[in-house]
Scaffold this motif. Sequence first.
Motif, mmCIF file in Angstrom:
data_model
loop_
_atom_site.group_PDB
_atom_site.id
_atom_site.type_symbol
_atom_site.label_atom_id
_atom_site.label_comp_id
_atom_site.label_asym_id
_atom_site.label_seq_id
_atom_site.Cartn_x
_atom_site.Cartn_y
_atom_site.Cartn_z
ATOM 1 N N LEU A 85 0.830 -1.208 0.000
ATOM 2 C CA LEU A 85 0.000 0.000 0.000
ATOM 3 C C LEU A 85 0.866 1.261 0.000
ATOM 4 O O LEU A 85 0.539 2.248 -0.672
ATOM 5 N N ILE A 86 1.967 1.231 0.742
ATOM 6 C CA ILE A 86 2.889 2.376 0.736
ATOM 7 C C ILE A 86 3.482 2.566 -0.662
ATOM 8 O O ILE A 86 3.619 3.698 -1.155
ATOM 9 N N THR A 87 3.801 1.449 -1.321
ATOM 10 C CA THR A 87 4.306 1.525 -2.694
ATOM 11 C C THR A 87 3.285 2.179 -3.614
ATOM 12 O O THR A 87 3.626 3.038 -4.441
ATOM 13 N N ALA A 88 2.024 1.783 -3.476
ATOM 14 C CA ALA A 88 0.955 2.363 -4.301
ATOM 15 C C ALA A 88 0.820 3.860 -4.039
ATOM 16 O O ALA A 88 0.616 4.649 -4.971
ATOM 17 N N ILE A 89 0.916 4.251 -2.782
ATOM 18 C CA ILE A 89 0.822 5.679 -2.435
ATOM 19 C C ILE A 89 1.974 6.460 -3.069
ATOM 20 O O ILE A 89 1.774 7.550 -3.637
ATOM 21 N N LEU A 90 3.185 5.901 -2.998
ATOM 22 C CA LEU A 90 4.354 6.579 -3.559
ATOM 23 C C LEU A 90 4.264 6.667 -5.083
ATOM 24 O O LEU A 90 4.580 7.712 -5.669
ATOM 25 N N VAL A 91 3.819 5.596 -5.716
ATOM 26 C CA VAL A 91 3.679 5.602 -7.180
ATOM 27 C C VAL A 91 2.586 6.570 -7.608
ATOM 28 O O VAL A 91 2.760 7.356 -8.548
ATOM 29 N N GLY A 92 1.443 6.536 -6.901
ATOM 30 C CA GLY A 92 0.350 7.453 -7.229
ATOM 31 C C GLY A 92 0.762 8.906 -7.090
ATOM 32 O O GLY A 92 0.470 9.740 -7.960
ATOM 33 N N SER A 93 1.456 9.229 -6.013
ATOM 34 C CA SER A 93 1.891 10.615 -5.801
ATOM 35 C C SER A 93 2.963 11.016 -6.802
ATOM 36 O O SER A 93 2.996 12.162 -7.271
ATOM 37 N N SER A 94 3.854 10.079 -7.175
ATOM 38 C CA SER A 94 4.910 10.384 -8.151
ATOM 39 C C SER A 94 4.312 10.648 -9.537
ATOM 40 O O SER A 94 4.718 11.592 -10.236
ATOM 41 N N LEU A 95 3.367 9.809 -9.936
ATOM 42 C CA LEU A 95 2.691 10.034 -11.216
ATOM 43 C C LEU A 95 1.938 11.364 -11.220
ATOM 44 O O LEU A 95 1.949 12.094 -12.220
ATOM 45 N N ALA A 96 1.297 11.672 -10.091
ATOM 46 C CA ALA A 96 0.571 12.939 -9.978
ATOM 47 C C ALA A 96 1.535 14.130 -10.046
ATOM 48 O O ALA A 96 1.198 15.181 -10.608
ATOM 49 N N LEU A 97 2.723 13.962 -9.471
ATOM 50 C CA LEU A 97 3.730 15.024 -9.525
ATOM 51 C C LEU A 97 4.144 15.298 -10.964
ATOM 52 O O LEU A 97 4.260 16.463 -11.382
#
Length: 330
Positions: A85-97
């Motif tokens: 879940l932490i990985t998903a949060i980091l990937v989601g935020s990175s893509l959003a960035l």
Amino acid sequence: MNKTTSIFGGVTIIALALIVLMPILLPSVTLATEILIFALAALACNLLLGYTGLLSFGQGIFFGGGAYSASLVMLHLNFGLISALITAILVGSSLALIVGALAIRRTGIYFVMLTLSFSQMAYFLAYTFSDWTGGDNGLLDVPRPALTLFGMTISDLQSSEAFYIFVAAVFAIVFVFARRVIHSPFGTTLVAIRENEGRSSAVGFSTNHFKLVAFVISGAITGLAGALYAMLLNFAPLSNVELLMSENILIMTIIGGTGSLIGSILGAGAIVMMGDILSSIWPRWMMILGIALIAVVLFLPGGLWGGVISLRSKLSSIKVKKNLTSEVTK
């Protein structure tokens, strides 16, 4: 009323009550879980559309990115639940960035078209790199790891009830966090940007900076929702990245009520239940969804939650008038 009271009272209590009642009132716990997961995605979209005034068609990118990344690290790296879940949060935020940094350079229809273009590009990338994403077949046999803490298994999450409780806990935490965000000076600034970006910039705010941070927060929450959805289905389909997913999340946000976090639950519940019930009755049920969206825009501009607030105000007004009338007659 202090900030703590405003964050944990009122709307938050209503949200918690809905979380408790949904598995009791709905036909299945799995349906209730799906509603909460999409409510997370709609809540994230609301931070952009309702509070910042950004109409983004890129939410499917973050949703699918979270689903794929969590699934891949669980399948190939044996990551546990929290790590995935932490990985998903980091990937989601990175893509959003990445998407946000490029898209916010433009405003209005040009911003919308940029997010739409990114959404289409993400879909074709996911389709092309089938060795990673499974292509049309998606990622199969996505596990649902047990919830562990310090090496101790708290729950295996294999039953529908156990997974719902976990998703409900995650939703409650994110809901309180989102309430904290919108009640902070940062949230107030986002609303100011939504109302008049030029004036906000004139008084010294770096509006692009605030919009980018809102994008990143929204992407992180949407990525989390995507990961939970993959665990619910035990499958990460290509449709998670399709433009239709972004549209569905936007529709949930609008029907529930933009600028209302509790509306995210109502909007997600309305769309998921319509899909579950009407799709078995009529294959062209999306037409009914379109009619419902038109009706909400025309007659309930505040969405379902706005309609509830309006009805409550009218009932209160009628009650006050009756009390005044009884006092006069006395």
